[in-house]
Design a protein around this motif. Structure first.
Motif, PDB file in Angstrom:
ATOM      1  N   UNK A  66       0.842  -1.199   0.000  1.00 49.65           N
ATOM      2  CA  UNK A  66       0.000   0.000   0.000  1.00 49.65           C
ATOM      3  C   UNK A  66       0.880   1.254   0.000  1.00 49.65           C
ATOM      4  N   UNK A  67       0.457   2.246  -0.766  1.00 48.06           N
ATOM      5  CA  UNK A  67       1.208   3.501  -0.810  1.00 48.06           C
ATOM      6  C   UNK A  67       0.250   4.627  -1.186  1.00 48.06           C
ATOM      7  N   UNK A  68       0.191   5.640  -0.343  1.00 49.78           N
ATOM      8  CA  UNK A  68      -0.654   6.792  -0.649  1.00 49.78           C
ATOM      9  C   UNK A  68      -0.053   7.540  -1.831  1.00 49.78           C
ATOM     10  N   UNK A  69      -0.858   7.711  -2.876  1.00 48.44           N
ATOM     11  CA  UNK A  69      -0.388   8.391  -4.089  1.00 48.44           C
ATOM     12  C   UNK A  69      -1.428   9.399  -4.541  1.00 48.44           C
ATOM     13  N   UNK A  70      -0.983  10.578  -4.868  1.00 49.82           N
ATOM     14  CA  UNK A  70      -1.852  11.604  -5.446  1.00 49.82           C
ATOM     15  C   UNK A  70      -1.624  11.682  -6.952  1.00 49.82           C
ATOM     16  N   UNK A  71      -0.372  11.448  -7.363  1.00 52.08           N
ATOM     17  CA  UNK A  71       0.014  11.480  -8.768  1.00 52.08           C
ATOM     18  C   UNK A  71       0.866  10.252  -9.085  1.00 52.08           C
ATOM     19  N   UNK A  72       0.878   9.869 -10.347  1.00 48.20           N
ATOM     20  CA  UNK A  72       1.738   8.778 -10.812  1.00 48.20           C
ATOM     21  C   UNK A  72       2.196   9.103 -12.222  1.00 48.20           C
ATOM     22  N   UNK A  73       3.415   8.721 -12.544  1.00 42.53           N
ATOM     23  CA  UNK A  73       3.962   8.989 -13.874  1.00 42.53           C
ATOM     24  C   UNK A  73       4.188   7.672 -14.606  1.00 42.53           C
ATOM     25  N   UNK A  74       3.928   7.705 -15.888  1.00 38.99           N
ATOM     26  CA  UNK A  74       4.151   6.548 -16.754  1.00 38.99           C
ATOM     27  C   UNK A  74       5.106   7.004 -17.854  1.00 38.99           C
ATOM     28  N   UNK A  75       6.269   6.383 -17.939  1.00 39.11           N
ATOM     29  CA  UNK A  75       7.252   6.705 -18.969  1.00 39.11           C
ATOM     30  C   UNK A  75       7.291   5.581 -19.990  1.00 39.11           C
ATOM     31  N   UNK A  76       7.291   5.926 -21.257  1.00 41.87           N
ATOM     32  CA  UNK A  76       7.402   4.939 -22.333  1.00 41.87           C
ATOM     33  C   UNK A  76       8.542   5.360 -23.244  1.00 41.87           C
ATOM     34  N   UNK A  77       9.537   4.505 -23.380  1.00 41.71           N
ATOM     35  CA  UNK A  77      10.696   4.795 -24.212  1.00 41.71           C
ATOM     36  C   UNK A  77      10.741   3.767 -25.326  1.00 41.71           C
ATOM     37  N   UNK A  78      10.518   4.204 -26.547  1.00 36.84           N
ATOM     38  CA  UNK A  78      10.428   3.287 -27.670  1.00 36.84           C
ATOM     39  C   UNK A  78      11.661   3.291 -28.541  1.00 36.84           C
ATOM     40  N   UNK A  81      13.811   6.559 -30.564  1.00 39.04           N
ATOM     41  CA  UNK A  81      13.569   7.829 -29.890  1.00 39.04           C
ATOM     42  C   UNK A  81      12.110   8.219 -29.763  1.00 39.04           C
ATOM     43  N   UNK A  82      11.201   7.272 -29.939  1.00 42.34           N
ATOM     44  CA  UNK A  82       9.782   7.553 -29.753  1.00 42.34           C
ATOM     45  C   UNK A  82       9.492   7.424 -28.256  1.00 42.34           C
ATOM     46  N   UNK A  83       9.477   8.544 -27.555  1.00 45.32           N
ATOM     47  CA  UNK A  83       9.365   8.560 -26.103  1.00 45.32           C
ATOM     48  C   UNK A  83       8.160   9.395 -25.675  1.00 45.32           C
ATOM     49  N   UNK A  84       7.557   9.011 -24.566  1.00 40.27           N
ATOM     50  CA  UNK A  84       6.433   9.779 -24.023  1.00 40.27           C
ATOM     51  C   UNK A  84       6.374   9.587 -22.517  1.00 40.27           C
TER      52      UNK A  84
END
Length: 93
Positions: A66-78, A81-84
């Motif tokens: 369990x972890x209290x989270x208000x925000x979360x980030x998702x990184x995608x590196x293709x 150089x197709x990154x988001x």
């Protein structure tokens, strides 16, 4: 009481679902949204030998927790150089 915040937990998904090529970013976004909704940081699979140089990082290994989270980030590196990166905020409604 200190006003310093604990560093965020860190985990990786690719070890869980392998490489899905173009679909990987979408699948990881779903994992990120579910973690944010359920307030549970998923385990980083196959993380068996932590690096002593990263001892201060809160890497989620062994089991989800369990972890209290208000925000979360998702990184995608293709390939090529197709990154988001996408930052999600917890919905309160």
């Amino acid at each position: 009481m200190s006003s310093a915040r604990a560093p965020p937990g860190d985990q990786r998904d690719q070890g869980r679902h392998r490489h899905l090529l173009g679909a990987a970013g979408g699948v990881e976004a779903i994992f990120t949204l579910l973690a944010l909704r359920d307030q549970v940081a998923p385990v980083t699979r196959n993380y068996l030998d932590p690096d002593p140089l990263a001892a201060e990082m809160d890497v989620v290994h062994g089991e989800s927790r369990p972890m209290a989270m208000e925000h979360a980030i998702c990184n995608a590196f293709g390939f090529g150089g197709v990154n988001a990166s996408v930052i999600f905020k917890r919905f309160e409604g």
